[in-house]
Design a protein around this motif. Sequence first.
Motif, PDB file in Angstrom:
ATOM      1  N   ALA A 108       0.834  -1.215   0.000  1.00 33.83           N
ATOM      2  CA  ALA A 108       0.000   0.000   0.000  1.00 33.83           C
ATOM      3  C   ALA A 108       0.864   1.260   0.000  1.00 33.83           C
ATOM      4  CB  ALA A 108      -0.937  -0.009   1.198  1.00 33.83           C
ATOM      5  N   MET A 109       1.944   1.224   0.778  1.00 28.70           N
ATOM      6  CA  MET A 109       2.840   2.383   0.852  1.00 28.70           C
ATOM      7  C   MET A 109       3.535   2.612  -0.478  1.00 28.70           C
ATOM      8  SD  MET A 109       3.752   4.746   2.920  1.00 28.70           S
ATOM      9  CE  MET A 109       3.125   3.997   4.398  1.00 28.70           C
ATOM     10  N   LYS A 110       3.999   1.532  -1.104  1.00 27.13           N
ATOM     11  CA  LYS A 110       4.656   1.655  -2.408  1.00 27.13           C
ATOM     12  C   LYS A 110       3.696   2.219  -3.444  1.00 27.13           C
ATOM     13  CE  LYS A 110       7.837  -2.241  -1.980  1.00 27.13           C
ATOM     14  NZ  LYS A 110       8.127  -3.601  -2.465  1.00 27.13           N
ATOM     15  N   HIS A 111       2.464   1.823  -3.346  1.00 30.32           N
ATOM     16  CA  HIS A 111       1.478   2.220  -4.358  1.00 30.32           C
ATOM     17  C   HIS A 111       1.007   3.655  -4.193  1.00 30.32           C
ATOM     18  CE1 HIS A 111      -2.608   2.411  -6.136  1.00 30.32           C
ATOM     19  NE2 HIS A 111      -1.973   1.795  -7.125  1.00 30.32           N
ATOM     20  N   ASP A 112       0.678   4.048  -2.959  1.00 33.67           N
ATOM     21  CA  ASP A 112       0.019   5.341  -2.802  1.00 33.67           C
ATOM     22  C   ASP A 112       0.426   6.092  -1.533  1.00 33.67           C
ATOM     23  OD1 ASP A 112      -1.655   7.146  -4.043  1.00 33.67           O
ATOM     24  OD2 ASP A 112      -3.464   6.425  -3.042  1.00 33.67           O
ATOM     25  N   GLY A 113       1.664   5.894  -1.049  1.00 28.93           N
ATOM     26  CA  GLY A 113       2.102   6.567   0.167  1.00 28.93           C
ATOM     27  C   GLY A 113       2.796   7.892  -0.100  1.00 28.93           C
ATOM     28  N   TYR A 114       2.441   8.904   0.704  1.00 30.30           N
ATOM     29  CA  TYR A 114       3.039  10.231   0.610  1.00 30.30           C
ATOM     30  C   TYR A 114       3.369  10.739   2.004  1.00 30.30           C
ATOM     31  CZ  TYR A 114       1.491  10.857  -4.238  1.00 30.30           C
ATOM     32  OH  TYR A 114       1.311  10.736  -5.592  1.00 30.30           O
ATOM     33  N   PHE A 115       4.559  11.339   2.152  1.00 30.44           N
ATOM     34  CA  PHE A 115       4.869  12.085   3.366  1.00 30.44           C
ATOM     35  C   PHE A 115       4.263  13.459   3.236  1.00 30.44           C
ATOM     36  CE2 PHE A 115       8.455   9.212   4.379  1.00 30.44           C
ATOM     37  CZ  PHE A 115       8.267   9.110   5.749  1.00 30.44           C
ATOM     38  N   GLY A 116       3.805  14.012   4.341  1.00 33.43           N
ATOM     39  CA  GLY A 116       3.271  15.364   4.355  1.00 33.43           C
ATOM     40  C   GLY A 116       3.119  15.828   5.795  1.00 33.43           C
ATOM     41  N   ILE A 117       2.499  16.988   5.943  1.00 25.65           N
ATOM     42  CA  ILE A 117       2.218  17.538   7.278  1.00 25.65           C
ATOM     43  C   ILE A 117       0.710  17.583   7.444  1.00 25.65           C
ATOM     44  CG2 ILE A 117       2.317  19.593   8.730  1.00 25.65           C
ATOM     45  CD1 ILE A 117       4.955  20.288   7.559  1.00 25.65           C
ATOM     46  N   ASN A 118       0.240  17.061   8.594  1.00 21.97           N
ATOM     47  CA  ASN A 118      -1.205  17.156   8.842  1.00 21.97           C
ATOM     48  C   ASN A 118      -1.539  18.535   9.418  1.00 21.97           C
ATOM     49  OD1 ASN A 118      -0.616  17.088  11.613  1.00 21.97           O
ATOM     50  ND2 ASN A 118      -1.240  14.967  11.881  1.00 21.97           N
ATOM     51  N   GLN A 119      -2.791  18.789   9.689  1.00 21.08           N
ATOM     52  CA  GLN A 119      -3.229  20.110  10.152  1.00 21.08           C
ATOM     53  C   GLN A 119      -2.693  20.470  11.537  1.00 21.08           C
ATOM     54  OE1 GLN A 119      -7.489  20.010   9.713  1.00 21.08           O
ATOM     55  NE2 GLN A 119      -7.368  20.361   7.505  1.00 21.08           N
ATOM     56  N   LYS A 120      -2.256  19.458  12.300  1.00 24.85           N
ATOM     57  CA  LYS A 120      -1.688  19.714  13.623  1.00 24.85           C
ATOM     58  C   LYS A 120      -0.190  20.019  13.552  1.00 24.85           C
ATOM     59  CE  LYS A 120      -4.785  16.437  15.906  1.00 24.85           C
ATOM     60  NZ  LYS A 120      -4.798  15.167  16.686  1.00 24.85           N
ATOM     61  N   GLY A 121       0.412  19.834  12.360  1.00 21.04           N
ATOM     62  CA  GLY A 121       1.839  20.094  12.206  1.00 21.04           C
ATOM     63  C   GLY A 121       2.702  18.859  12.412  1.00 21.04           C
ATOM     64  N   GLU A 122       2.113  17.664  12.323  1.00 19.06           N
ATOM     65  CA  GLU A 122       2.870  16.425  12.493  1.00 19.06           C
ATOM     66  C   GLU A 122       3.305  15.884  11.136  1.00 19.06           C
ATOM     67  OE1 GLU A 122       0.791  14.007  16.065  1.00 19.06           O
ATOM     68  OE2 GLU A 122      -0.552  14.551  14.427  1.00 19.06           O
ATOM     69  N   LEU A 123       4.530  15.338  11.104  1.00 26.40           N
ATOM     70  CA  LEU A 123       4.964  14.618   9.915  1.00 26.40           C
ATOM     71  C   LEU A 123       4.091  13.375   9.825  1.00 26.40           C
ATOM     72  CD1 LEU A 123       7.017  14.358   7.572  1.00 26.40           C
ATOM     73  CD2 LEU A 123       8.378  12.924   9.098  1.00 26.40           C
ATOM     74  N   THR A 124       3.430  13.186   8.701  1.00 22.06           N
ATOM     75  CA  THR A 124       2.423  12.133   8.564  1.00 22.06           C
ATOM     76  C   THR A 124       2.571  11.445   7.223  1.00 22.06           C
ATOM     77  OG1 THR A 124       0.902  13.434   9.917  1.00 22.06           O
ATOM     78  CG2 THR A 124      -0.085  11.718   8.570  1.00 22.06           C
ATOM     79  N   ILE A 125       2.240  10.179   7.199  1.00 24.71           N
ATOM     80  CA  ILE A 125       2.141   9.456   5.931  1.00 24.71           C
ATOM     81  C   ILE A 125       0.662   9.425   5.564  1.00 24.71           C
ATOM     82  CG2 ILE A 125       2.382   7.239   4.777  1.00 24.71           C
ATOM     83  CD1 ILE A 125       4.809   6.708   6.458  1.00 24.71           C
ATOM     84  N   PHE A 126       0.399   9.792   4.325  1.00 27.70           N
ATOM     85  CA  PHE A 126      -0.971   9.820   3.823  1.00 27.70           C
ATOM     86  C   PHE A 126      -1.158   8.776   2.730  1.00 27.70           C
ATOM     87  CE2 PHE A 126      -0.181  14.072   5.421  1.00 27.70           C
ATOM     88  CZ  PHE A 126      -1.338  14.378   6.092  1.00 27.70           C
ATOM     89  N   GLU A 127      -2.384   8.301   2.630  1.00 23.55           N
ATOM     90  CA  GLU A 127      -2.754   7.486   1.474  1.00 23.55           C
ATOM     91  C   GLU A 127      -3.210   8.484   0.430  1.00 23.55           C
ATOM     92  OE1 GLU A 127      -6.294   4.501   0.209  1.00 23.55           O
ATOM     93  OE2 GLU A 127      -5.367   4.108   2.162  1.00 23.55           O
ATOM     94  N   GLY A 128      -2.367   8.729  -0.539  1.00 22.09           N
ATOM     95  CA  GLY A 128      -2.608   9.796  -1.499  1.00 22.09           C
ATOM     96  C   GLY A 128      -1.954  11.073  -0.993  1.00 22.09           C
TER      97      GLY A 128
END
Length: 183
Positions: A108-128
């Motif tokens: 799943a991570m290989k297919h559609d994983g993205y690093f980003g920042i969530n609204q709280k300011g945490e480093l987060t992995i997103f699906e998409g």
Amino acid sequence: MNAFRLLVLTIFVVLVAGSISVFNSEASEGDTTNQSKSDEKKSWEQDPLELEIVLRRSYVDGQVSEETFTETIWSLEDFWSTYEDWNLVEQIEGKVVFQKEVDELSPAMKHDGYFGINQKGELTIFEGTPNHQKAIQSFFYINTEKLESHQTEELKKGIKIHSKDQYLSLLKTYEQYATQHIK
């Protein structure tokens, strides 16, 4: 002489009849022994065992996948050798659970994983991308004031995860900007 022959014949018949009844009772005891021996089937004569098999895979990115299926077991020796690279987690009647650590990113991570920042300011992995807001896992708060502007923009848009090495590298890079969340 006829009386004597009749007496010998009678004794003979009685002895033979007694022997026959003794033989029959021994034979029936033997049949019971043979019957119980035939009830104890050899391993190749036994019915196969049906088991529910659960295979859990734990990936570097923290994701866990689980595969469940039914398997017909003809030989326990063959069964255990099939799963020798797996760790036995649970074994209950009719079900066996194995687990394996996989030194790779999850599919799943290989297919559609993205690093980003969530609204709280945490480093987060997103699906998409992060704008879809489907968070998979959050790590730590990032002090965005210490980031270079292009890094902040990249995290807002999302950084596509392509490999395990890139995943680990990005975690290490952004870990230096980790901060305690101020309430």
